[in-house]
Scaffold this active site. Sequence first.
Site, PDB file in Angstrom:
ATOM      1  CG  HIS A 206      -0.244   0.329   2.511  1.00 19.57           C
ATOM      2  ND1 HIS A 206       0.529  -0.592   3.150  1.00 19.57           N
ATOM      3  CD2 HIS A 206      -0.190   1.454   3.255  1.00 19.57           C
ATOM      4  CE1 HIS A 206       1.028  -0.063   4.250  1.00 19.57           C
ATOM      5  NE2 HIS A 206       0.613   1.183   4.342  1.00 19.57           N
TER       6      HIS A 206
HETATM    7  C1  UD1 Z   1      -2.139   5.205   6.519  1.00 19.22           C
HETATM    8  C2  UD1 Z   1      -0.834   5.677   7.165  1.00 19.22           C
HETATM    9  C3  UD1 Z   1       0.249   4.639   6.933  1.00 19.22           C
HETATM   10  C4  UD1 Z   1      -0.191   3.245   7.363  1.00 19.22           C
HETATM   11  C5  UD1 Z   1      -1.508   2.910   6.680  1.00 19.22           C
HETATM   12  C6  UD1 Z   1      -2.018   1.557   7.125  1.00 19.22           C
HETATM   13  C7  UD1 Z   1      -0.368   8.105   7.184  1.00 19.22           C
HETATM   14  C8  UD1 Z   1       0.434   9.168   6.555  1.00 19.22           C
HETATM   15  N1  UD1 Z   1      -0.363   6.916   6.539  1.00 19.22           N
HETATM   16  O1  UD1 Z   1      -1.926   5.150   5.122  1.00 19.22           O
HETATM   17  O2  UD1 Z   1       1.403   4.994   7.690  1.00 19.22           O
HETATM   18  O3  UD1 Z   1       0.802   2.310   6.992  1.00 19.22           O
HETATM   19  O4  UD1 Z   1      -2.459   3.925   7.019  1.00 19.22           O
HETATM   20  O5  UD1 Z   1      -3.224   1.228   6.536  1.00 19.22           O
HETATM   21  O6  UD1 Z   1      -0.987   8.338   8.200  1.00 19.22           O
HETATM   22  N2  UD1 Z   1      -9.292   4.582   2.468  1.00 19.22           N
HETATM   23  C9  UD1 Z   1     -10.490   3.917   2.464  1.00 19.22           C
HETATM   24  N3  UD1 Z   1     -11.023   3.528   3.664  1.00 19.22           N
HETATM   25  C10 UD1 Z   1     -10.424   3.779   4.855  1.00 19.22           C
HETATM   26  C11 UD1 Z   1      -9.204   4.471   4.846  1.00 19.22           C
HETATM   27  C12 UD1 Z   1      -8.631   4.856   3.655  1.00 19.22           C
HETATM   28  O7  UD1 Z   1     -11.078   3.667   1.418  1.00 19.22           O
HETATM   29  O8  UD1 Z   1     -10.969   3.387   5.912  1.00 19.22           O
HETATM   30  C13 UD1 Z   1      -8.672   4.973   1.169  1.00 19.22           C
HETATM   31  C14 UD1 Z   1      -9.059   6.348   0.728  1.00 19.22           C
HETATM   32  O9  UD1 Z   1      -9.184   6.309  -0.630  1.00 19.22           O
HETATM   33  C15 UD1 Z   1      -7.863   7.182   1.107  1.00 19.22           C
HETATM   34  C16 UD1 Z   1      -6.709   6.209   0.960  1.00 19.22           C
HETATM   35  O10 UD1 Z   1      -7.248   4.935   1.294  1.00 19.22           O
HETATM   36  O11 UD1 Z   1      -7.744   8.308   0.311  1.00 19.22           O
HETATM   37  C17 UD1 Z   1      -5.526   6.531   1.825  1.00 19.22           C
HETATM   38  O12 UD1 Z   1      -5.884   6.560   3.201  1.00 19.22           O
HETATM   39  P1  UD1 Z   1      -5.005   7.368   4.298  1.00 19.22           P
HETATM   40  O13 UD1 Z   1      -5.570   7.207   5.634  1.00 19.22           O
HETATM   41  O14 UD1 Z   1      -4.736   8.729   3.806  1.00 19.22           O
HETATM   42  O15 UD1 Z   1      -3.601   6.670   4.240  1.00 19.22           O
HETATM   43  P2  UD1 Z   1      -3.171   5.151   4.100  1.00 19.22           P
HETATM   44  O16 UD1 Z   1      -2.610   4.982   2.741  1.00 19.22           O
HETATM   45  O17 UD1 Z   1      -4.225   4.221   4.579  1.00 19.22           O
END
Ligand code: UD1
Length: 367
Positions: A206
């Site tokens: 990811h």
């Molecule tokens: C976040 C953490 C990362 C961790 C990861 C574990 C930061 C900078 N990054 O990254 O360190 O390794 O979590 O999972 O804090 N999304 C969903 N559903 C959710 C959450 C996210 O669909 O419940 C999708 C959305 O499209 C979102 C994308 O995932 O835009 C990224 O989510 P985000 O929380 O920004 O960061 P992660 O890549 O999950």
Amino acid sequence: MKVINVVGARPNFMKMAPIIEAMDARRDHFRHVLVHTGQHYDERMSRAFFDDLGMPKPDIDLEIGSGSHAEQTGKIMIEFERVCRQEAPDLVVVVGDVNSTLACTVTAKKLGIRVAHVEAGLRSRDMSMPEEINRLCTDVLCDYLFTTDALASENLRNEGIAEGRIHFVGNVMIDTLMKHRALAERRELIGSWGLRPGEYATLTLHRPSNVDDPQVFRGILDALAEIARDLPIVFPIHPRTRKMAQEFGFAGYFSDGSPVRNIWLTEPLGYLDFLHLNMNARLVLTDSGGLQEETTVLGVPCITLRHNTERPITCMQGTNQLAGNQPSEILDAAKRVLRGDWQGGRIPEKWDGRAAERIVEALAALP
Ligand code: UD1
């Protein structure tokens, strides 16, 4: 002592669960409030973990959701400031390195509230990782820095942090693993897919560095398809990876329900099923941080699809090796595991299931 415990994203939940339990065992000393920022919000990225880990429901959910880094961090700060004013805690506890960790640290410190960081001192020295920026800024601000290993404590000393702020306590994520290991062993997930222990690999992917560039992402997928000719790969897919795959038109590699090229795609799994999957895997391929530590304790070979790690102890003492993200490097690493050419490992000092107790003891002794 009144404490606000903060969680936000998936890797926070298994770190906070044992801390809450240890605080509950010291009700004479601690009153605590659990705040969920809502950085992760999908059922499978959040609620499933509370259920599996037997965690209390959050007392306060800020429901922040996704956004750019600045948007997400800023929104959390605005909402968390309101909560801190309302609750007036003596201490805020943050874990890990996600945006919620940083946002809540900055907010509390500016209100004059003491902050403890659990999993302090980890450094990848890679400033292109958002987590590295979160780690550096959080540690410089926090009053109490709880580290998982001696290398992390040393990183903090080298940054000029006073000895009195550093506490080497061990690894809370491993507390959770040890507590749930027996329960996870009894799950029936892999059998239900017709897979047998030791006869498949697990994959997680990811990081922006692996999935945001179509060429890099495609190269990794090609290497995986090659590995999967010999060994089925189970791939619980992160929502951001699924989103990028759709955007790049990689549908040929993915199909829900039935495996494509021997790659078994699933939705993100809960804690117990995922532990079950990893403890029975022949090898794990990952770009996650926590999984490097979990595989070290499980004794399962871990191929990390990154050029650096903030957890070097897992390479020095455990079963982890960095393979980078080039197809030839990934293939070569997998072949070495399959022919038995991989280091065994030992469990690092104080990864013994009692880290949260040590943290809570140290906090209870504060003036
Ligand atoms: C976040 C953490 C990362 C961790 C990861 C574990 C930061 C900078 N990054 O990254 O360190 O390794 O979590 O999972 O804090 N999304 C969903 N559903 C959710 C959450 C996210 O669909 O419940 C999708 C959305 O499209 C979102 C994308 O995932 O835009 C990224 O989510 P985000 O929380 O920004 O960061 P992660 O890549 O999950």
